[in-house]
Write an enzyme that holds these catalytic residues in place. Sequence first.
Site, PDB file in Angstrom:
ATOM      1  N   LYS A  30       3.179  -5.561   4.613  1.00 61.43           N
ATOM      2  CA  LYS A  30       2.903  -4.874   5.882  1.00 61.43           C
ATOM      3  C   LYS A  30       2.434  -5.818   6.997  1.00 61.43           C
ATOM      4  CE  LYS A  30       1.889  -0.104   4.713  1.00 61.43           C
ATOM      5  NZ  LYS A  30       0.902   0.964   4.728  1.00 61.43           N
ATOM      6  N   ASP A  55       1.445   5.116  10.021  1.00 52.49           N
ATOM      7  CA  ASP A  55       0.386   5.607   9.126  1.00 52.49           C
ATOM      8  C   ASP A  55      -0.722   6.357   9.882  1.00 52.49           C
ATOM      9  OD1 ASP A  55       1.420   4.715   6.701  1.00 52.49           O
ATOM     10  OD2 ASP A  55       0.477   2.745   6.870  1.00 52.49           O
TER      11      ASP A  55
HETATM   12  P1  NAP Z   1      -6.701  -1.566   0.276  1.00 53.67           P
HETATM   13  O1  NAP Z   1      -6.359  -2.243   1.556  1.00 53.67           O
HETATM   14  O2  NAP Z   1      -6.565  -2.307  -0.998  1.00 53.67           O
HETATM   15  O3  NAP Z   1      -8.249  -1.050   0.396  1.00 53.67           O
HETATM   16  C1  NAP Z   1      -8.899  -0.455  -0.699  1.00 53.67           C
HETATM   17  C2  NAP Z   1     -10.258   0.095  -0.270  1.00 53.67           C
HETATM   18  O4  NAP Z   1     -10.841   0.817  -1.385  1.00 53.67           O
HETATM   19  C3  NAP Z   1     -11.268  -0.985   0.113  1.00 53.67           C
HETATM   20  O5  NAP Z   1     -12.078  -0.504   1.146  1.00 53.67           O
HETATM   21  C4  NAP Z   1     -12.057  -1.151  -1.196  1.00 53.67           C
HETATM   22  O6  NAP Z   1     -13.349  -1.646  -1.035  1.00 53.67           O
HETATM   23  C5  NAP Z   1     -12.140   0.288  -1.660  1.00 53.67           C
HETATM   24  N1  NAP Z   1     -12.422   0.400  -3.089  1.00 53.67           N
HETATM   25  C6  NAP Z   1     -11.583   0.127  -4.117  1.00 53.67           C
HETATM   26  N2  NAP Z   1     -12.213   0.355  -5.294  1.00 53.67           N
HETATM   27  C7  NAP Z   1     -13.491   0.764  -4.991  1.00 53.67           C
HETATM   28  C8  NAP Z   1     -14.603   1.162  -5.782  1.00 53.67           C
HETATM   29  N3  NAP Z   1     -14.554   1.183  -7.114  1.00 53.67           N
HETATM   30  N4  NAP Z   1     -15.736   1.552  -5.134  1.00 53.67           N
HETATM   31  C9  NAP Z   1     -15.783   1.558  -3.776  1.00 53.67           C
HETATM   32  N5  NAP Z   1     -14.750   1.188  -2.977  1.00 53.67           N
HETATM   33  C10 NAP Z   1     -13.615   0.798  -3.581  1.00 53.67           C
HETATM   34  O7  NAP Z   1      -5.870  -0.229   0.085  1.00 53.67           O
HETATM   35  P2  NAP Z   1      -5.226   0.745   1.191  1.00 53.67           P
HETATM   36  O8  NAP Z   1      -3.819   0.362   1.393  1.00 53.67           O
HETATM   37  O9  NAP Z   1      -6.142   0.824   2.369  1.00 53.67           O
HETATM   38  O10 NAP Z   1      -5.210   2.144   0.371  1.00 53.67           O
HETATM   39  C11 NAP Z   1      -6.411   2.797   0.000  1.00 53.67           C
HETATM   40  C12 NAP Z   1      -6.100   4.125  -0.697  1.00 53.67           C
HETATM   41  O11 NAP Z   1      -5.413   4.979   0.210  1.00 53.67           O
HETATM   42  C13 NAP Z   1      -5.163   4.008  -1.909  1.00 53.67           C
HETATM   43  O12 NAP Z   1      -5.605   4.929  -2.883  1.00 53.67           O
HETATM   44  C14 NAP Z   1      -3.804   4.416  -1.386  1.00 53.67           C
HETATM   45  O13 NAP Z   1      -2.983   5.017  -2.385  1.00 53.67           O
HETATM   46  C15 NAP Z   1      -4.216   5.467  -0.352  1.00 53.67           C
HETATM   47  N6  NAP Z   1      -3.238   5.579   0.743  1.00 53.67           N
HETATM   48  C16 NAP Z   1      -2.741   6.808   1.004  1.00 53.67           C
HETATM   49  C17 NAP Z   1      -1.830   6.974   2.026  1.00 53.67           C
HETATM   50  C18 NAP Z   1      -1.273   8.325   2.311  1.00 53.67           C
HETATM   51  O14 NAP Z   1      -0.205   8.397   2.938  1.00 53.67           O
HETATM   52  N7  NAP Z   1      -1.948   9.404   1.911  1.00 53.67           N
HETATM   53  C19 NAP Z   1      -1.437   5.865   2.810  1.00 53.67           C
HETATM   54  C20 NAP Z   1      -1.989   4.615   2.530  1.00 53.67           C
HETATM   55  C21 NAP Z   1      -2.901   4.476   1.487  1.00 53.67           C
HETATM   56  P3  NAP Z   1     -13.652  -3.247  -1.161  1.00 53.67           P
HETATM   57  O15 NAP Z   1     -13.323  -3.809   0.182  1.00 53.67           O
HETATM   58  O16 NAP Z   1     -15.077  -3.313  -1.497  1.00 53.67           O
HETATM   59  O17 NAP Z   1     -12.759  -3.777  -2.250  1.00 53.67           O
END
Ligand code: NAP
Length: 296
Positions: free
Chosen positions: A69, A106
């Site tokens: 991305k 998004d």
């Molecule tokens: P990302 O960039 O990897 O960010 C992950 C986030 O989750 C970070 O803030 C991370 O915190 C936090 N996290 C992970 N494990 C954790 C834990 N055990 N305790 C507390 N915080 C935790 O991922 P992303 O692309 O933003 O996606 C995040 C989520 O959104 C995923 O589940 C994804 O499937 C979902 N999503 C959904 C859509 C939709 O269309 N509905 C679109 C995009 C993403 P740290 O910084 O501390 O690691």
Amino acid sequence: MAQERKLFGILAHPVGHSMSPIMHNEAFAKLGLAYYYHPFDVPPIHLADAVQALKALGIAGVNVTIPHKESIIPYLDHLDPEAEAIGAVNTVVLTQEGRLKGYNTDGAGYIQSLRKETGIELNHKKVLMLGAGGAAKAIGVYLLKEGIAELVIANRTKEKAVRLAQHLKRYQERRADKQAKGEQTISVLDWPLVQQTGGEGFQLIINTTSVGMWPHVDQSPLALKGLGSDTVVSDIVYNPRETLFLKQAKAQGAKIHYGLGMLIYQGALAFKLFTGYEAPVNTMEAAVRRFLEENR
Ligand code: NAP
């Protein structure tokens, strides 16, 4: 006369889990378009060649997801202002002049589904956003565009929340439309502190972390406290459809917003950019729900 054929796709690595192919192919079929959407597994080392190939082969548009991305941006010819503000692209369109333009649907997809499901008016709202990853960046930009009064970011790794807050403040300063400037605040709250307060006092609480995602369905990013019927609680995790976080919010009488809507509306906005037609949202939603049920 034979219908014009066009090829679309998604660039990802790995690509196996993506629901975009079924969502777009079923939408093309619904509209009677002779278009096809293919999942392209592109390892990072081949990204530059893959982008060149879009032009060489005349591929009309692609979605882009993990891990490309951000890294795709230098290879594009133009960037939509919102994609530039977010610093990430999830949709690329080949223009009639043969140039590649990057967009990010998004944040707009999130806002559309939030509005549709909850009816929330975002103007002047106090918002708590859990998480500071890629999705949080896209959502943060659009919340500010929508004129919220206060954005509080809490993330397990505090430095990432601080970096996101700085990024969003720079976006605010650059915005041509300065209407809301000065009235909007962006701050960071310590993760342990937000756990103590349980999100009390916010009108919208959004989980953008991956906590609660299948198979860890017994986990929640925050033990919610003190919610009222006017609080909206939103989770962008879409598998399971109703996360523990949303179950807790519902039990306290809050309005809830499911993550599936963001997935569908970011796809619907990409579909419009690809084809020029309004997306058949119900068809896309049915395709995604069926996929999730079959792959549970
Ligand atoms: P990302 O960039 O990897 O960010 C992950 C986030 O989750 C970070 O803030 C991370 O915190 C936090 N996290 C992970 N494990 C954790 C834990 N055990 N305790 C507390 N915080 C935790 O991922 P992303 O692309 O933003 O996606 C995040 C989520 O959104 C995923 O589940 C994804 O499937 C979902 N999503 C959904 C859509 C939709 O269309 N509905 C679109 C995009 C993403 P740290 O910084 O501390 O690691």
